[in-house]
Design a protein around this motif. Structure first.
Motif, mmCIF file in Angstrom:
data_model
loop_
_atom_site.group_PDB
_atom_site.id
_atom_site.type_symbol
_atom_site.label_atom_id
_atom_site.label_comp_id
_atom_site.label_asym_id
_atom_site.label_seq_id
_atom_site.Cartn_x
_atom_site.Cartn_y
_atom_site.Cartn_z
ATOM 1 N N SER A 4 -1.665 -3.678 1.173
ATOM 2 C CA SER A 4 -1.090 -4.509 2.233
ATOM 3 C C SER A 4 -0.126 -5.503 1.601
ATOM 4 O O SER A 4 -0.163 -5.749 0.391
ATOM 5 C CB SER A 4 -2.191 -5.245 3.012
ATOM 6 N N ARG A 5 0.750 -6.071 2.439
ATOM 7 C CA ARG A 5 1.730 -7.049 1.945
ATOM 8 C C ARG A 5 1.718 -8.285 2.819
ATOM 9 O O ARG A 5 1.682 -8.206 4.036
ATOM 10 C CB ARG A 5 3.136 -6.451 1.939
ATOM 11 N N GLU A 6 1.720 -9.446 2.191
ATOM 12 C CA GLU A 6 1.862 -10.723 2.870
ATOM 13 C C GLU A 6 2.991 -11.482 2.182
ATOM 14 O O GLU A 6 2.812 -12.011 1.095
ATOM 15 C CB GLU A 6 0.556 -11.529 2.827
ATOM 16 N N ASN A 7 4.145 -11.460 2.817
ATOM 17 C CA ASN A 7 5.334 -12.092 2.242
ATOM 18 C C ASN A 7 5.637 -11.486 0.868
ATOM 19 O O ASN A 7 5.898 -10.303 0.774
ATOM 20 C CB ASN A 7 5.144 -13.610 2.182
ATOM 21 N N SER A 8 5.582 -12.277 -0.196
ATOM 22 C CA SER A 8 5.937 -11.761 -1.521
ATOM 23 C C SER A 8 4.716 -11.338 -2.335
ATOM 24 O O SER A 8 4.810 -11.152 -3.546
ATOM 25 C CB SER A 8 6.721 -12.823 -2.300
ATOM 26 N N THR A 9 3.568 -11.179 -1.674
ATOM 27 C CA THR A 9 2.339 -10.802 -2.357
ATOM 28 C C THR A 9 1.819 -9.468 -1.829
ATOM 29 O O THR A 9 1.754 -9.258 -0.623
ATOM 30 C CB THR A 9 1.250 -11.876 -2.179
ATOM 31 N N LEU A 10 1.478 -8.571 -2.754
ATOM 32 C CA LEU A 10 0.849 -7.303 -2.399
ATOM 33 C C LEU A 10 -0.626 -7.356 -2.770
ATOM 34 O O LEU A 10 -1.001 -7.993 -3.759
ATOM 35 C CB LEU A 10 1.513 -6.139 -3.142
ATOM 36 N N TYR A 11 -1.443 -6.681 -1.978
ATOM 37 C CA TYR A 11 -2.872 -6.584 -2.263
ATOM 38 C C TYR A 11 -3.265 -5.110 -2.280
ATOM 39 O O TYR A 11 -2.960 -4.366 -1.348
ATOM 40 C CB TYR A 11 -3.699 -7.304 -1.203
ATOM 41 N N CYS A 12 -3.944 -4.698 -3.338
ATOM 42 C CA CYS A 12 -4.500 -3.346 -3.432
ATOM 43 C C CYS A 12 -6.014 -3.452 -3.384
ATOM 44 O O CYS A 12 -6.629 -4.067 -4.274
ATOM 45 C CB CYS A 12 -4.081 -2.672 -4.736
ATOM 46 N N TYR A 13 -6.611 -2.892 -2.352
ATOM 47 C CA TYR A 13 -8.065 -2.928 -2.191
ATOM 48 C C TYR A 13 -8.635 -1.586 -2.626
ATOM 49 O O TYR A 13 -8.208 -0.530 -2.144
ATOM 50 C CB TYR A 13 -8.435 -3.203 -0.737
ATOM 51 N N THR A 14 -9.596 -1.614 -3.534
ATOM 52 C CA THR A 14 -10.174 -0.384 -4.063
ATOM 53 C C THR A 14 -11.698 -0.472 -4.036
ATOM 54 O O THR A 14 -12.276 -1.542 -3.846
ATOM 55 C CB THR A 14 -9.716 -0.124 -5.507
ATOM 56 N N GLY A 15 -12.341 0.684 -4.274
ATOM 57 C CA GLY A 15 -13.794 0.719 -4.306
ATOM 58 C C GLY A 15 -14.358 0.690 -5.718
ATOM 59 O O GLY A 15 -15.570 0.697 -5.901
#
Length: 211
Positions: free
Chosen positions: A44-55
């Protein structure tokens, strides 16, 4: 107990975040980290930050390696931070903060959950539900399980597989009536659908990742 991991990627140039996200998609991040629906990685992206969610931590670390390579190829300045969800504190913590259970218990629970996810058929489409909170996502995932709809939950996201586009759209309409009012529900194709239509490595025609 949760064993979700989150890789945070801060892009120094705000207008580069969208391009990095596109590059991660084009590099088949999902396929590189897992060739099937289970063990899913959600970006996902929030402005200039990306988040990678993993298990799993290994997936998050692989995602970081790939993002570092793409950033270096494009001369982009990025920072990374890896966190693990702490269920007792109910917040993202440093990965070295111990969880309130033995390593053996954590490993056994993780193995059981992943085995259950891998028993699911590989979908060509999916419904993605983004909830406002992790708690809401967990409650929705549990409710869908009870209704006989296998799903994968990562942080605030829930994924439900579908065999085809029409089924995914119909399922999305159904889930919208059950999902929290402030959630977002979308139907979309998965990497499996792209692979079936265009063959392996559909982005190979673009050559290098520069630009």
């Amino acid at each position: 107990m949760s064993d979700d991991w989150r890789l945070r990627i801060d892009v120094h140039e705000p207008n580069r975040a969208r391009r990095l996200l596109d590059r991660l998609d084009a590099s088949e991040l999902e396929h590189e980290l897992s060739s099937s629906f289970p063990d899913r990685v959600i970006i996902s992206r929030e402005n200039s930050t990306l988040y990678c969610y993993t298990g799993a931590r290994a997936q998050a670390e692989h995602a970081e390696e790939l993002a570092r390579r793409l950033a270096a190829e494009n001369d982009w300045q990025v920072d990374f931070a890896l966190h693990r969800w702490h269920p007792t504190a109910e917040r993202w913590e440093d990965p070295d903060v111990p969880l309130p259970a033995s390593d053996a218990e954590q490993s056994a629970e993780h193995a059981e959950r992943i085995a259950s996810e891998r028993a699911q058929p590989l979908p060509g489409f999916e419904v993605r539900i983004e909830c406002s909170t992790r708690k809401a996502a967990r409650e929705l995932a549990d409710r869908l399980d009870k209704e006989g709809l296998p799903n994968v939950q990562r942080a605030r996201y829930v994924l439900v597989g579908a065999a085809d586009e029409d089924s995914a759209k119909a399922l999305a309409e159904r889930i919208r009536t059950e999902a929290p009012a402030d959630s977002t529900v979308t139907a979309e194709g998965t990497f499996n659908a792209v692979l079936a239509e265009v063959g392996p490595n559909p982005f190979a025609i673009f050559g290098g990742m520069g630009g």
